[in-house]
Scaffold this motif. Structure first.
Motif, PDB file in Angstrom:
ATOM      1  N   GLN A 215      44.526  -7.192-134.084  1.00 41.43           N
ATOM      2  CA  GLN A 215      45.356  -6.757-133.146  1.00 41.43           C
ATOM      3  C   GLN A 215      44.456  -7.093-131.824  1.00 41.43           C
ATOM      4  O   GLN A 215      43.410  -6.708-131.203  1.00 41.43           O
ATOM      5  CB  GLN A 215      45.593  -5.251-133.186  1.00 41.43           C
ATOM      6  CG  GLN A 215      46.478  -4.963-131.961  1.00 41.43           C
ATOM      7  CD  GLN A 215      48.073  -5.579-131.970  1.00 41.43           C
ATOM      8  OE1 GLN A 215      48.835  -5.549-133.031  1.00 41.43           O
ATOM      9  NE2 GLN A 215      48.395  -6.089-130.897  1.00 41.43           N
ATOM     10  N   VAL A 216      45.163  -7.819-131.047  1.00 43.88           N
ATOM     11  CA  VAL A 216      44.671  -8.234-129.504  1.00 43.88           C
ATOM     12  C   VAL A 216      43.990  -6.872-128.754  1.00 43.88           C
ATOM     13  O   VAL A 216      45.107  -6.115-128.615  1.00 43.88           O
ATOM     14  CB  VAL A 216      45.639  -9.119-128.794  1.00 43.88           C
ATOM     15  CG1 VAL A 216      44.878  -9.605-127.241  1.00 43.88           C
ATOM     16  CG2 VAL A 216      45.927 -10.087-129.532  1.00 43.88           C
ATOM     17  N   PRO A 217      43.001  -6.971-128.249  1.00 42.66           N
ATOM     18  CA  PRO A 217      42.571  -5.635-127.370  1.00 42.66           C
ATOM     19  C   PRO A 217      43.451  -5.689-126.184  1.00 42.66           C
ATOM     20  O   PRO A 217      44.002  -6.905-126.090  1.00 42.66           O
ATOM     21  CB  PRO A 217      41.056  -6.117-127.213  1.00 42.66           C
ATOM     22  CG  PRO A 217      40.682  -7.020-128.172  1.00 42.66           C
ATOM     23  CD  PRO A 217      41.833  -7.878-128.460  1.00 42.66           C
ATOM     24  N   THR A 218      43.620  -4.652-125.719  1.00 44.09           N
ATOM     25  CA  THR A 218      44.375  -4.432-124.334  1.00 44.09           C
ATOM     26  C   THR A 218      43.831  -5.290-123.234  1.00 44.09           C
ATOM     27  O   THR A 218      42.616  -5.534-123.349  1.00 44.09           O
ATOM     28  CB  THR A 218      44.244  -2.857-124.203  1.00 44.09           C
ATOM     29  OG1 THR A 218      42.900  -2.491-123.486  1.00 44.09           O
ATOM     30  CG2 THR A 218      44.854  -2.055-125.160  1.00 44.09           C
ATOM     31  N   ARG A 219      44.602  -5.657-122.579  1.00 41.44           N
ATOM     32  CA  ARG A 219      44.207  -6.346-121.332  1.00 41.44           C
ATOM     33  C   ARG A 219      43.269  -5.673-120.440  1.00 41.44           C
ATOM     34  O   ARG A 219      42.255  -6.346-119.897  1.00 41.44           O
ATOM     35  CB  ARG A 219      45.500  -6.963-120.570  1.00 41.44           C
ATOM     36  CG  ARG A 219      45.201  -7.620-119.211  1.00 41.44           C
ATOM     37  CD  ARG A 219      46.556  -7.753-118.472  1.00 41.44           C
ATOM     38  NE  ARG A 219      47.331  -8.744-119.071  1.00 41.44           N
ATOM     39  CZ  ARG A 219      47.537 -10.163-119.002  1.00 41.44           C
ATOM     40  NH1 ARG A 219      46.592 -10.792-118.347  1.00 41.44           N
ATOM     41  NH2 ARG A 219      48.255 -10.774-119.819  1.00 41.44           N
ATOM     42  N   GLU A 220      43.485  -4.287-120.127  1.00 39.43           N
ATOM     43  CA  GLU A 220      42.700  -3.574-119.250  1.00 39.43           C
ATOM     44  C   GLU A 220      41.249  -3.571-119.673  1.00 39.43           C
ATOM     45  O   GLU A 220      40.337  -3.665-119.051  1.00 39.43           O
ATOM     46  CB  GLU A 220      43.037  -2.151-119.160  1.00 39.43           C
ATOM     47  CG  GLU A 220      44.382  -2.029-118.520  1.00 39.43           C
ATOM     48  CD  GLU A 220      45.730  -2.561-119.072  1.00 39.43           C
ATOM     49  OE1 GLU A 220      45.418  -2.507-120.454  1.00 39.43           O
ATOM     50  OE2 GLU A 220      46.598  -2.904-118.668  1.00 39.43           O
ATOM     51  N   SER A 221      41.006  -3.349-121.232  1.00 44.28           N
ATOM     52  CA  SER A 221      39.719  -3.400-121.889  1.00 44.28           C
ATOM     53  C   SER A 221      38.832  -4.516-121.462  1.00 44.28           C
ATOM     54  O   SER A 221      37.587  -4.750-121.408  1.00 44.28           O
ATOM     55  CB  SER A 221      39.881  -2.930-123.271  1.00 44.28           C
ATOM     56  OG  SER A 221      40.565  -3.928-124.114  1.00 44.28           O
ATOM     57  N   LEU A 222      39.692  -5.727-121.756  1.00 40.09           N
ATOM     58  CA  LEU A 222      39.016  -6.863-121.242  1.00 40.09           C
ATOM     59  C   LEU A 222      38.780  -7.377-119.926  1.00 40.09           C
ATOM     60  O   LEU A 222      37.869  -7.837-119.560  1.00 40.09           O
ATOM     61  CB  LEU A 222      39.932  -8.210-122.133  1.00 40.09           C
ATOM     62  CG  LEU A 222      40.149  -8.093-123.624  1.00 40.09           C
ATOM     63  CD1 LEU A 222      40.709  -9.135-124.196  1.00 40.09           C
ATOM     64  CD2 LEU A 222      38.483  -8.215-124.401  1.00 40.09           C
ATOM     65  N   GLN A 223      39.820  -6.953-119.045  1.00 43.87           N
ATOM     66  CA  GLN A 223      39.596  -7.271-117.559  1.00 43.87           C
ATOM     67  C   GLN A 223      38.323  -6.526-117.192  1.00 43.87           C
ATOM     68  O   GLN A 223      37.698  -6.850-116.131  1.00 43.87           O
ATOM     69  CB  GLN A 223      40.898  -6.773-116.880  1.00 43.87           C
ATOM     70  CG  GLN A 223      40.998  -6.573-115.664  1.00 43.87           C
ATOM     71  CD  GLN A 223      41.348  -8.110-114.766  1.00 43.87           C
ATOM     72  OE1 GLN A 223      42.238  -8.588-115.508  1.00 43.87           O
ATOM     73  NE2 GLN A 223      40.585  -8.628-114.330  1.00 43.87           N
ATOM     74  N   ASN A 224      38.130  -5.349-117.497  1.00 41.24           N
ATOM     75  CA  ASN A 224      36.978  -4.688-117.439  1.00 41.24           C
ATOM     76  C   ASN A 224      35.761  -5.261-117.446  1.00 41.24           C
ATOM     77  O   ASN A 224      34.564  -5.023-116.873  1.00 41.24           O
ATOM     78  CB  ASN A 224      36.871  -3.045-117.801  1.00 41.24           C
ATOM     79  CG  ASN A 224      37.887  -2.233-117.457  1.00 41.24           C
ATOM     80  OD1 ASN A 224      38.477  -2.456-116.127  1.00 41.24           O
ATOM     81  ND2 ASN A 224      38.285  -1.365-118.248  1.00 41.24           N
ATOM     82  N   LEU A 225      35.627  -6.183-118.302  1.00 43.24           N
ATOM     83  CA  LEU A 225      34.321  -7.168-118.621  1.00 43.24           C
ATOM     84  C   LEU A 225      34.252  -7.989-117.548  1.00 43.24           C
ATOM     85  O   LEU A 225      32.902  -8.331-117.703  1.00 43.24           O
ATOM     86  CB  LEU A 225      34.665  -7.671-119.877  1.00 43.24           C
ATOM     87  CG  LEU A 225      34.756  -6.815-121.403  1.00 43.24           C
ATOM     88  CD1 LEU A 225      34.735  -7.907-122.465  1.00 43.24           C
ATOM     89  CD2 LEU A 225      33.501  -6.020-121.561  1.00 43.24           C
ATOM     90  N   LEU A 226      35.095  -8.273-116.866  1.00 46.50           N
ATOM     91  CA  LEU A 226      34.680  -9.645-115.710  1.00 46.50           C
ATOM     92  C   LEU A 226      33.828  -8.905-114.452  1.00 46.50           C
ATOM     93  O   LEU A 226      33.519  -9.856-113.786  1.00 46.50           O
ATOM     94  CB  LEU A 226      36.212  -9.921-115.287  1.00 46.50           C
ATOM     95  CG  LEU A 226      37.173 -10.403-116.158  1.00 46.50           C
ATOM     96  CD1 LEU A 226      38.226 -10.929-115.548  1.00 46.50           C
ATOM     97  CD2 LEU A 226      36.410 -11.432-117.111  1.00 46.50           C
ATOM     98  N   VAL A 227      33.337  -7.488-114.484  1.00 47.22           N
ATOM     99  CA  VAL A 227      32.635  -7.249-113.376  1.00 47.22           C
ATOM    100  C   VAL A 227      31.295  -8.049-113.585  1.00 47.22           C
ATOM    101  O   VAL A 227      30.498  -8.110-112.594  1.00 47.22           O
ATOM    102  CB  VAL A 227      32.587  -5.842-113.516  1.00 47.22           C
ATOM    103  CG1 VAL A 227      33.710  -4.938-113.196  1.00 47.22           C
ATOM    104  CG2 VAL A 227      31.896  -5.211-114.878  1.00 47.22           C
ATOM    105  N   ASN A 228      30.945  -8.455-114.766  1.00 42.65           N
ATOM    106  CA  ASN A 228      29.833  -9.195-115.117  1.00 42.65           C
ATOM    107  C   ASN A 228      29.698 -10.521-115.144  1.00 42.65           C
ATOM    108  O   ASN A 228      28.881 -11.199-115.584  1.00 42.65           O
ATOM    109  CB  ASN A 228      28.986  -8.601-116.058  1.00 42.65           C
ATOM    110  CG  ASN A 228      28.541  -7.116-115.956  1.00 42.65           C
ATOM    111  OD1 ASN A 228      28.115  -6.917-115.047  1.00 42.65           O
ATOM    112  ND2 ASN A 228      28.862  -6.528-117.255  1.00 42.65           N
TER     113      ASN A 228
END
Length: 397
Positions: A215-228
């Motif tokens: 199942q595809v992870p939530t957009r928010e959980s992956l979006q939070n990774l972009l800070v790095n």
């Protein structure tokens, strides 16, 4: 007494030890991060820059000169002068030079992290392609066996007339086509291992990698990774460096002091010392123009960062959509289409004895092959786009 299939045992033992020697993807990535020449280049630049930092706030070398004239030694002006000159820059210049060198170090470290992240992604992409090609190859082998089974069943239960003989020939032709596809796949797999070897700076001809889909992870959980994000981190360091350039160009507007000292040697008269102080005169406006230029370049860097933020977000959205589409396609193919194909094959095999057309079975098998290839493609596409998102987050494993 049952016969022992020594050849089969030998092949199984060989495959077992072959897989033991196959490197995992994590092992390959770890090795590549240690050996890749591109990373070594950046590391050496960092080492070189460290020496620049140490010397950046040092004074420039003094100037020593010796002058003499051709006057008669009995003349008071006949002398040999030994002089030394030292430039003492405006204090902020030395401070800002050191800041600039440290900012350059930050740029190099961010470049290294970006290069690592890019390398890891390229290795993953290549490894996933190898998995995809191998999976398709195994699917072709499986379908080859099923076609052979269909031919054997057809021969066993059906009397072959002229028309059916053509069907047999077409079925055998489909086997030949599968062999051609397998040969092409083998060549592509070898080519991908060549690419992988280049990326890892090592000879690699085996790989232990398996892909799955969930199942595809939530957009928010992956979006939070972009800070790095490594691109944004690098751009931030470049802005810091440009800011240091602005400060240094501002300090360059101010004059520097020059200390002069000399000792005059005369053969017929007393020797004496000369001491003097001077300043540089930035009166032509060159320094002011350079300062304005550096300020404009700083504004340009900040505008580029805003554009980069938009680009990263758009790429993330695209990768996430492709992940979701790949997952949806996989579910449709795996849960619906292939189950339907399996039911069609079961019916087809059950009716073989009644003279069912062999070509119908072959066509069903060809549809099965295409669906299995699409399923493999969906799994690969899902994982590649997930790897792209991880690259956006700066992942190095």
């Amino acid at each position: 007494e049952p016969k022992v299939d020594y050849m089969r045992i030998f092949i199984l033992v060989f495959l077992f030890f072959y897989m033991l020697n196959a490197l995992t993807l994590d092992e390959i990535i770890t090795s590549a991060l240690e050996k890749n020449p591109s990373l070594e280049v950046i590391n050496e630049r960092i080492n070189a820059n460290s020496y620049l930092i140490d010397s950046s706030d040092s004074l420039s070398n003094p100037e020593l000169s010796v002058t003499t004239n051709t006057l008669d030694s009995s003349e008071p002006m006949s002398q040999t002068i030994i002089s030394i000159k030292q430039k003492i820059p405006y204090l902020a210049k030395l401070t800002n030079k050191k800041e600039l060198s440290k900012a350059q170090e930050g740029v190099l470290f961010s470049s290294l992290e970006k290069a690592k992240s890019t390398l890891v992604y390229e290795i993953k992409k290549t490894a996933y392609k190898i998995w995809e090609l191998n999976a398709i190859y195994k699917t072709l082998q499986s379908n080859e066996k099923l076609i052979l089974k269909s031919i054997e069943l057809f021969e066993a239960y059906t009397s072959v007339n002229n028309n059916q003989h053509i069907d047999m020939m077409e079925a055998e032709l489909s086997l030949i086509e599968l062999k051609v596809q397998k040969s092409e796949l083998k060549s592509q797999i070898d080519s991908m291992f060549t690419v992988l070897s280049y990326l890892c700076a090592s000879d690699i001809d085996t790989l232990d990698v398996s892909l799955n889909i969930s199942q595809v992870p939530t957009r928010e959980s992956l979006q939070n990774l972009l800070v790095n994000n490594p691109d944004l981190n690098l751009k931030t360091k470049e802005i810091q460096k440009q800011n240091a350039n602005v400060k240094l160009s501002d300090a360059n507007i101010y004059p520097d002091f020059v200390l002069n000292g000399g000792y005059s040697i005369r053969s017929e008269f007393d020797n004496y010392f000369n001491i003097g102080v001077g300043i540089t005169l930035p009166i032509y406006g060159v320094e002011s123009s350079k300062h304005e230029q550096q300020q404009k370049l700083l504004l340009s860097q900040k505008a580029q960062k805003k554009d980069l933020q938009i680009d990263i977000q758009n790429r993330f959205n695209s990768y996430y959509i492709q992940m979701q589409n790949a997952y949806d396609n996989y579910k449709i193919i795996n849960d619906e289409a292939l189950a339907h194909i399996k039911h069609m094959l079961d019916i087809s095999y059950a009716s073989t004895s009644t003279g069912t057309n062999l070509l119908k079975q072959i066509k069903i098998l060809q549809k099965k092959l295409k669906l299995e290839q699409k399923r493999i493609d969906a799994i690969s596409l899902y994982n590649i786009n997930y790897a792209k998102i991880l690259q956006l987050s700066g992942a190095t494993k």
